[in-house]
Design an enzyme around this catalytic site. Structure first.
Site, PDB file in Angstrom:
ATOM      1  N   GLN A 111       0.817  -1.216   0.000  1.00 52.18           N
ATOM      2  CA  GLN A 111       0.000   0.000   0.000  1.00 52.18           C
ATOM      3  C   GLN A 111       0.853   1.269   0.000  1.00 52.18           C
ATOM      4  O   GLN A 111       2.049   1.237   0.281  1.00 52.18           O
ATOM      5  CB  GLN A 111      -0.911   0.016   1.228  1.00 52.18           C
ATOM      6  CG  GLN A 111      -2.011  -1.029   1.207  1.00 52.18           C
ATOM      7  CD  GLN A 111      -2.905  -0.917   2.426  1.00 52.18           C
ATOM      8  OE1 GLN A 111      -2.813  -1.705   3.347  1.00 52.18           O
ATOM      9  NE2 GLN A 111      -3.776   0.069   2.434  1.00 52.18           N
ATOM     10  N   ASP A 117      -2.338  -4.810  -0.006  1.00 51.99           N
ATOM     11  CA  ASP A 117      -1.988  -6.105   0.574  1.00 51.99           C
ATOM     12  C   ASP A 117      -2.837  -6.500   1.772  1.00 51.99           C
ATOM     13  O   ASP A 117      -3.238  -7.671   1.899  1.00 51.99           O
ATOM     14  CB  ASP A 117      -0.499  -6.160   0.912  1.00 51.99           C
ATOM     15  CG  ASP A 117      -0.008  -4.975   1.739  1.00 51.99           C
ATOM     16  OD1 ASP A 117      -0.825  -4.141   2.177  1.00 51.99           O
ATOM     17  OD2 ASP A 117       1.217  -4.885   1.944  1.00 51.99           O
TER      18      ASP A 117
END
EC number: 2.7.1.17
Length: 481
Positions: free
Chosen positions: A81, A239
């Site tokens: 991220q 993720d």
């Protein structure tokens, strides 16, 4: 490869240090092929990676999967991220991507919070208070320190967006990953024009937000991957949202993920807004929410301490009143971006194994401190804490989490939950199912449950005291040169 019962799908996990690919039978969840390739991260003051390495690693990982990847009907990418990927008019990186654990934008995070209505404004508008990890602060840092790079930028992407666009030729993202940027409004589920204007970012440079269950595109002709033309591409996600899909997570079930970073999160039906900034009000990849707290220092920091001591990572010893705050890369929870590690209580009889145990304790303390804030009234206080990530199978991590949480701990047997979550999302495109329901059908969360033990209140109190007493020291800038 034995015959699959259903169509094959590919799930990708492009993490900080490597990219993994799984080819999965959509009917059963059986992994029929896998591959993995590394990429590099810079050291020093910043944390950067060349996005082209991610693509090369994806190519290599998929080629390792052989014919199974060519037979896949759909693919989805889960990725780290927050990273800021800046592209020029040809779609090439303007500069290396600024990663989630690059904390150079801490001054910009503080300034943006102050300039736009304070922490309460940000929590209510964007769902989260800006931290140095967030993409909006990285863009502000780039515009201030590298204005020529900012001017040359014709598209802004997150890491998973970059890989999805390389597959489809179209700029897309999803609500889960977009919610970690700081410029996506959680209330309206759209880009926030006031925030974008304030940081000087044209919304035309941002990708389209694809809805859950929507097809992001198809694999285009000009690519280096062993996919058939027309293979469906799912929206992908960040993720943590991908791992939540991979677990088939139901609201209120707590998760602790032990990786390079550490996270605690749970699915919620209520939109989070924590003005303290401890809990990030992320969206999940389905339509619910994923309140989350993240620490920068988890397995990598503890492994570094083990290396310094010349010990195996499992060589812990109990019994010392020594405290180690392993903030080797600054810290996000608590919000101490300039911090370095702190050791207190060292004695002549302190052993190396006790120091290593103190590093585990310090890392887990940071995560548990946020867990109660992450959970809401949907949560079941008796539900086991799901332990996932690279550290979850380590006995020292398991026992430290049990001792400091006082909760039962469940360790799912399924590995690579980010890639499995991406695969479940891809499978949902083919079957019309909710991606989390696909993962529950695959029974990905199954695994042994370790019984609760009495909570070690003495250690928790001692660490909290050292953290409080060292507050001034931890906020002092550290010379990294």
């Amino acid at each position: 490869m034995s015959a699959a019962e259903g169509p094959l799908v590919v799930g990708v996990d492009s993490s900080t240090q490597s990219t993994k690919a799984l080819v999965v039978d959509a009917a059963t969840g059986r992994v029929v092929a896998s591959g993995q390739a590394p990429h590099t991260v810079s050291s020093g003051a910043g944390r950067e990676s060349d996005p082209r390495q991610w693509w090369q690693a994806l190519c290599e990982a998929l080629h390792q999967c052989g014919d199974a990847a060519h037979e896949a009907a759909a693919v989805s990418v889960g990725g780290q991220q927050h990273g800021l990927v800046t592209l020029d008019e040809r779609g090439e990186p303007v500069r290396p991507a600024l990663l989630w654990n690059d904390v150079r934008s801490a001054p910009q995070a503080r300034r943006l919070t102050e300039e736009l209505g304070g922490a309460k404004f940000w929590a209510e508008r964007a769902g989260s208070v800006p931290a140095a990890s967030f993409t909006v602060t990285k863009w502000a840092w780039l515009a201030e320190h590298e204005p020529e790079a900012a001017r040359a930028t014709k598209a802004v992407r997150l890491p998973h967006d970059y890989l999805t666009e390389r597959l489809t030729g179209q700029g897309t993202t999803d609500r889960g990953d977009a919610s970690g940027t700081g410029w996506w409004a959680s209330g309206t589920e759209a880009y926030d024009e006031e925030i974008l204007t304030h940081v000087g970012l044209d919304p035309a440079l941002l990708p389209r937000v694809v809805r859950p269950g929507e097809v992001a595109g198809t694999v285009r002709d000009s690519h280096d991957l062993p996919f058939s033309k027309g293979t469906l591409v799912a929206p992908g996600t960040g993720d943590n949202a991908a791992a939540a899909l991979g677990l088939g997570l139901l609201p209120g079930v707590p998760v602790m993920s032990l990786g390079t970073s550490g996270t605690v999160y749970a699915v919620s039906r209520r939109r989070p807004a924590d003005p303290t900034g401890t809990v990030a009000g992320f969206a999940d990849a389905r339509g619910d929410w994923l309140p989350l707290a993240c620490t920068l220092n988890c397995t990598l920091a503890v492994d570094r301490v083990a290396t310094l001591l010349g010990l195996d990572r499992e060589a812990v010893e109990p019994g010392a009143a020594v405290t180690l705050l392993p903030y080797l890369d600054g810290e996000r929870t608590p919000n101490l971006p300039n911090a370095s590690g702190v050791l207190h209580g060292l004695r002549h009889d302190t052993t190396a194994g006790q120091l290593l145990q103190a590093a585990y304790d310090g890392a887990v303390h940071s995560l548990l401190g946020a867990l109660d804030l992450v959970l809401d009234q949907d949560s079941d206080p008796a539900a086991p804490l799901l332990l996932i990530g690279g550290g979850a199978r380590g006995a020292a991590w398991q026992q430290t989490v049990r001792r400091l949480s006082g909760r039962p701990v469940q360790v799912p047997e399924a590995r690579e939950l980010v890639a499995l979550g991406a695969a479940a999302q891809a499978a949902g495109l083919l079957t019309g199912e909710d991606a989390a329901a696909v993962a529950r059908r695959w029974n990905t969360a199954a695994g042994p449950v370790l019984d609760a033990v009495e909570r070690d209140e003495e250690t928790l109190t001692r660490i909290a005291g050292v953290l409080s007493d060292a507050a001034g020291l931890l906020q002092r800038p550290t010379d990294t040169h």
